[in-house]
Write a protein that holds these residues in place. Sequence first.
Motif, PDB file in Angstrom:
ATOM      1  N   TYR A  91      35.873  38.542  57.810  1.00  7.55           N
ATOM      2  CA  TYR A  91      34.645  38.769  57.026  1.00  7.55           C
ATOM      3  C   TYR A  91      34.963  38.901  55.533  1.00  7.55           C
ATOM      4  O   TYR A  91      34.631  39.901  54.910  1.00  7.55           O
ATOM      5  N   PRO A  92      35.604  37.902  54.942  1.00 10.96           N
ATOM      6  CA  PRO A  92      36.032  38.027  53.540  1.00 10.96           C
ATOM      7  C   PRO A  92      34.861  38.105  52.575  1.00 10.96           C
ATOM      8  O   PRO A  92      35.035  38.521  51.430  1.00 10.96           O
ATOM      9  N   GLU A  93      33.656  37.727  53.038  1.00  9.30           N
ATOM     10  CA  GLU A  93      32.501  37.774  52.121  1.00  9.30           C
ATOM     11  C   GLU A  93      32.226  39.186  51.633  1.00  9.30           C
ATOM     12  O   GLU A  93      31.605  39.374  50.595  1.00  9.30           O
ATOM     13  N   TYR A  94      32.706  40.187  52.351  1.00  4.42           N
ATOM     14  CA  TYR A  94      32.446  41.568  51.928  1.00  4.42           C
ATOM     15  C   TYR A  94      33.326  42.018  50.775  1.00  4.42           C
ATOM     16  O   TYR A  94      33.246  43.156  50.337  1.00  4.42           O
ATOM     17  N   GLN A  95      34.195  41.139  50.286  1.00  2.32           N
ATOM     18  CA  GLN A  95      35.005  41.542  49.140  1.00  2.32           C
ATOM     19  C   GLN A  95      34.491  40.947  47.833  1.00  2.32           C
ATOM     20  O   GLN A  95      35.049  41.185  46.774  1.00  2.32           O
ATOM     21  N   LEU A  96      33.423  40.158  47.895  1.00  2.00           N
ATOM     22  CA  LEU A  96      32.879  39.557  46.674  1.00  2.00           C
ATOM     23  C   LEU A  96      32.291  40.654  45.792  1.00  2.00           C
ATOM     24  O   LEU A  96      31.686  41.590  46.286  1.00  2.00           O
ATOM     25  N   PHE A  97      32.471  40.532  44.484  1.00  8.74           N
ATOM     26  CA  PHE A  97      31.972  41.610  43.628  1.00  8.74           C
ATOM     27  C   PHE A  97      31.445  41.148  42.277  1.00  8.74           C
ATOM     28  O   PHE A  97      30.797  41.921  41.576  1.00  8.74           O
ATOM     29  N   GLU A  98      31.732  39.906  41.889  1.00  3.21           N
ATOM     30  CA  GLU A  98      31.344  39.491  40.532  1.00  3.21           C
ATOM     31  C   GLU A  98      29.896  39.012  40.456  1.00  3.21           C
ATOM     32  O   GLU A  98      29.248  38.799  41.470  1.00  3.21           O
ATOM     33  N   GLU A  99      29.439  38.837  39.214  1.00  3.31           N
ATOM     34  CA  GLU A  99      28.047  38.404  39.030  1.00  3.31           C
ATOM     35  C   GLU A  99      27.855  36.933  39.388  1.00  3.31           C
ATOM     36  O   GLU A  99      26.792  36.539  39.831  1.00  3.31           O
ATOM     37  N   THR A 100      28.895  36.136  39.121  1.00  2.00           N
ATOM     38  CA  THR A 100      28.739  34.712  39.448  1.00  2.00           C
ATOM     39  C   THR A 100      29.884  34.273  40.353  1.00  2.00           C
ATOM     40  O   THR A 100      30.939  34.900  40.386  1.00  2.00           O
ATOM     41  N   VAL A 101      29.622  33.206  41.057  1.00  2.00           N
ATOM     42  CA  VAL A 101      30.624  32.628  41.946  1.00  2.00           C
ATOM     43  C   VAL A 101      31.888  32.286  41.154  1.00  2.00           C
ATOM     44  O   VAL A 101      33.000  32.587  41.573  1.00  2.00           O
ATOM     45  N   GLU A 102      31.680  31.673  39.990  1.00  3.35           N
ATOM     46  CA  GLU A 102      32.809  31.244  39.181  1.00  3.35           C
ATOM     47  C   GLU A 102      33.717  32.423  38.819  1.00  3.35           C
ATOM     48  O   GLU A 102      34.931  32.372  38.986  1.00  3.35           O
ATOM     49  N   LYS A 103      33.109  33.512  38.361  1.00  6.99           N
ATOM     50  CA  LYS A 103      33.901  34.680  37.970  1.00  6.99           C
ATOM     51  C   LYS A 103      34.647  35.266  39.157  1.00  6.99           C
ATOM     52  O   LYS A 103      35.775  35.732  39.028  1.00  6.99           O
ATOM     53  N   ASP A 104      33.981  35.272  40.308  1.00  5.14           N
ATOM     54  CA  ASP A 104      34.623  35.861  41.471  1.00  5.14           C
ATOM     55  C   ASP A 104      35.852  35.070  41.885  1.00  5.14           C
ATOM     56  O   ASP A 104      36.909  35.637  42.145  1.00  5.14           O
ATOM     57  N   VAL A 105      35.707  33.759  41.901  1.00  2.89           N
ATOM     58  CA  VAL A 105      36.845  32.929  42.307  1.00  2.89           C
ATOM     59  C   VAL A 105      37.972  33.038  41.274  1.00  2.89           C
ATOM     60  O   VAL A 105      39.149  32.953  41.611  1.00  2.89           O
ATOM     61  N   ALA A 106      37.597  33.292  40.017  1.00  2.00           N
ATOM     62  CA  ALA A 106      38.597  33.384  38.953  1.00  2.00           C
ATOM     63  C   ALA A 106      39.402  34.687  38.991  1.00  2.00           C
ATOM     64  O   ALA A 106      40.422  34.812  38.317  1.00  2.00           O
ATOM     65  N   PHE A 107      38.940  35.649  39.790  1.00  4.79           N
ATOM     66  CA  PHE A 107      39.592  36.963  39.823  1.00  4.79           C
ATOM     67  C   PHE A 107      41.094  36.867  40.111  1.00  4.79           C
ATOM     68  O   PHE A 107      41.916  37.438  39.396  1.00  4.79           O
ATOM     69  N   GLY A 108      41.455  36.095  41.125  1.00  9.52           N
ATOM     70  CA  GLY A 108      42.865  35.926  41.484  1.00  9.52           C
ATOM     71  C   GLY A 108      43.680  35.295  40.366  1.00  9.52           C
ATOM     72  O   GLY A 108      44.651  35.881  39.888  1.00  9.52           O
ATOM     73  N   LYS A 138      28.507  27.240  40.441  1.00  9.87           N
ATOM     74  CA  LYS A 138      29.325  28.164  39.651  1.00  9.87           C
ATOM     75  C   LYS A 138      28.552  29.341  39.058  1.00  9.87           C
ATOM     76  O   LYS A 138      29.087  30.443  38.970  1.00  9.87           O
ATOM     77  N   ASP A 139      27.319  29.146  38.680  1.00 13.99           N
ATOM     78  CA  ASP A 139      26.589  30.239  38.048  1.00 13.99           C
ATOM     79  C   ASP A 139      25.713  31.033  39.009  1.00 13.99           C
ATOM     80  O   ASP A 139      25.031  31.967  38.618  1.00 13.99           O
ATOM     81  N   ALA A 140      25.768  30.664  40.289  1.00 12.84           N
ATOM     82  CA  ALA A 140      24.956  31.397  41.264  1.00 12.84           C
ATOM     83  C   ALA A 140      25.561  32.780  41.487  1.00 12.84           C
ATOM     84  O   ALA A 140      26.756  32.987  41.297  1.00 12.84           O
ATOM     85  N   SER A 141      24.710  33.731  41.882  1.00 11.91           N
ATOM     86  CA  SER A 141      25.246  35.040  42.244  1.00 11.91           C
ATOM     87  C   SER A 141      25.763  34.947  43.671  1.00 11.91           C
ATOM     88  O   SER A 141      25.078  34.430  44.556  1.00 11.91           O
ATOM     89  N   PRO A 142      26.979  35.454  43.907  1.00 16.09           N
ATOM     90  CA  PRO A 142      27.503  35.337  45.274  1.00 16.09           C
ATOM     91  C   PRO A 142      26.640  36.066  46.293  1.00 16.09           C
ATOM     92  O   PRO A 142      26.683  35.761  47.479  1.00 16.09           O
ATOM     93  N   PHE A 143      25.824  37.009  45.817  1.00 13.63           N
ATOM     94  CA  PHE A 143      25.055  37.814  46.774  1.00 13.63           C
ATOM     95  C   PHE A 143      23.768  37.137  47.220  1.00 13.63           C
ATOM     96  O   PHE A 143      23.081  37.623  48.091  1.00 13.63           O
ATOM     97  N   GLU A 144      23.445  36.005  46.572  1.00 11.84           N
ATOM     98  CA  GLU A 144      22.231  35.316  46.970  1.00 11.84           C
ATOM     99  C   GLU A 144      22.504  34.134  47.887  1.00 11.84           C
ATOM    100  O   GLU A 144      21.591  33.421  48.276  1.00 11.84           O
TER     101      GLU A 144
END
Lengths: 286, 265, 274
Positions: A91-108, A138-144
């Motif tokens: 269930y890796p989706e529960y670790q998402l935290f950024e405002e946009t998909v792009e930022k979240d993927v860039a975390f690593g 890229k600009d979508a919110s991961p939570f939507e």
Amino acid sequence: MPIRAENIKYVYSEGTPFRTLALDGINVRIDRGEFVGLIGHTGSGKSTLIQLFNGLEPATEGKVEVDGTQVGEDKKKLKLIRQKVGLVFQYPEYQLFEETVEKDVAFGPINLGLTREETDHRVKEALELVGFNYKKIKDASPFELSGGQKRRVAIAGVLAMKPDYLILDEPTAGLDPAGRNEILGQVKKLHEVSEVSVILVSHSMEDIAKLVDRVIVLYRGKVHMQGTPKDIYSKADELERIGLGIPQIASIVRDLRNRGFNIKQDILTVEEAKEEILKEVRRRNV
Amino acid sequence: MFRNLTIGQHYPVDSPVHSLDPRLKIVFTIIFIISLFLIESFLGFLIVAVFLTVVITISKVPLKFVIKGLRPILFIILVTFLINLLMTPGRVIFTLGFIKITEEGLRQAGFMAVRLTLLIMGTSLLTLTTSPILLTDGIEALLKPFSRFGLPAHELAMMMTIALRFIPTLMEETEKIMKAQKSRGADFESGNIVSRAKNLVPLLVPLFISAFRRADELAMAMEARCYRGGVNRTRMRQMKITRGDYAAAFIFTVYIAAIIMFRIW
Amino acid sequence: MKEYIIKIDKVKYKYEKNTDYAVNGVSLNIKEGEFTAIIGRNGSGKSTLAKLINSILLPTEGKIYVKGMDTSDDTKLWDIRQTAGMVFQNPDNQLVATIVEEDIAFGPENLGVEPEEIRRRVDEALNTVGMYEFRKRPPHLLSGGQKQRIAIAGVLALNSECIILDEPTAMLDPSGRKEVMETLKKLNAEGKTILLITHFMDEAVQADRVIVMDKGYIKLDGTPKEVFRNIDEIKKYGLDVPQVTELTQELIKEGLDLPPDIIEVKELVDLLCQ
């Protein structure tokens, strides 16, 4: 250069009444470019083992080496090891935290200290690898996003670190059949187009049989069996005995053989089963 | 591992103290605390200490377990001791530079330290011998009369129960998210305070989102099981005052009487 | 002739922010004692339908009756929820109490049942799901399958005649899934009406009746045999069919004389070995 685990023991809650020996003398080796399935039921030790591979947990005894570097020996090298061995949790989706998909993927990549350009490049590549249109997502919110989409974003977050070994813990858990096939298809493609080794963790042979080169079966903290999917398949009874799911095809083949049908034991797909059964039926009718 | 963490440090054995009615135990504990502030002499504290030791022995909780509970507040006891020692005016018996120690200060500080120690030991005995769920029931029952004045007794108890139920789950979740972010190169251990706080964002955001999601699902599940607040609700476990409770009440009354007598004398 | 325990009459439902109907004109009757499985991909409307029956959601259009009670009738709300109990997907997020037996007691406590009667129901429910020896445990130390059995026991203690389960096995491992399915079959044999929403075809095969939903519509409805023989159609809805059905139809194409609606391994093996 491989991941090598030698004589691994792992003990939980040492010194309390809850003491458990989760891993008991494990020896495994994962080579570069391999596609390995790690199966075992809950509590077999598989989740612990993969956490030893990237240094999240230290082995109580024995050692784990990644490309010649011993895990945990030098704390400063942990980051490097975690980059080399990418771990996608259940269930890796529960670790998402950024405002946009792009930022979240860039975390690593940012944690690895990569340049802006390199990061952007990797984010784009990773999102495309899991089947997204980069510009659109890229600009979508991961939570939507939908459940399946969130999961793919989370997987992209690990892919963006460009691991040499990619470990996926039950990547299809909770998805519908279409979602399952989509994720597995992407993992397969990823393995084909890059040189990454993939370790797929599962409770069941069903998902992984058609994909992997080699299966490692864990049972009560030990390596219970190891071999090609065909080898392991032909031991359907044994798999069921240790609480693992087997695909229906395996039980059809087993039952037919038990009733005197002269067909191969190591059948993986409906197509193969059809060919074998037809041969036998025609032989009998002659 | 987080999952073995015991909340409220309940020590589960069978003893006459464990089987006392939780309401009674809570009331006793409150009166016990008050009694500590009535005492003004060392002999008085001696009586309390003997009484407490006897109760602990009956409860079958090892004494060292109770004393271990003191460790986290040792610092507070020490500070209280020093403040009382240095700040109480009276007959000076010792001076060193600007530091003056008075006889009253010494007495006061000693009393305060003993009082706090006994207080902590007494209250931890309550949590050690009462499971969190019984404690919640007890609190709910005791607060019930106040619900007439608008105190949400049932809701408070329900919140406590749910908190107790979800603490282990959220602990496990915290550990899992932490590991997942570490796998993506996150660092929770190094750096100064500001950067450490900033590094917590990837942990806290998912944790809050998950807590809200859980709360939402739980609320739905509770409603599906016909939950509609405390009105007309019954309980499976009824608290009944038994002979043991009467006996305990009698002993406790004797203790309090002794303390009061001692005080008046 | 058995009575219909659930009647769904031309129901539509739309979530506030969406433009599409999640449930788009569904009519469906469920008989008392029937074991029905609803399958469909994510977003097909099957979970929404379950919530509509339990009166967690109210239809935008149409009516639902649970044992003759209209789910949009406020005064019947608690009777409906008691009659049609619900089990959810995430085992962790539906257990309320810190002790197993306390959790099972939660439902009847809410209904204001007498303490002795609650005790009796809790013990009976624990025995039915085979968890009696775990009654004093804290739920977080149980396995996923065990937690779901506790959730089922919680519904049993409400004396529900019908149990609606919304993907109860999605988060479980194979042995947990088996535990839950065995419990459900046992309850059904004892007369409970079961409505199981699932992603797993091997579970749907074990039901009396399978309903396939897609985009808010009911697409197929019949016995597992009647439904799963439509391999191409089912795959079109993003679902799988049992491998044995697929294999059988492949063999038929090659000229073997087999019925096209085989859904169990034993059937095929028996026929081939005649």
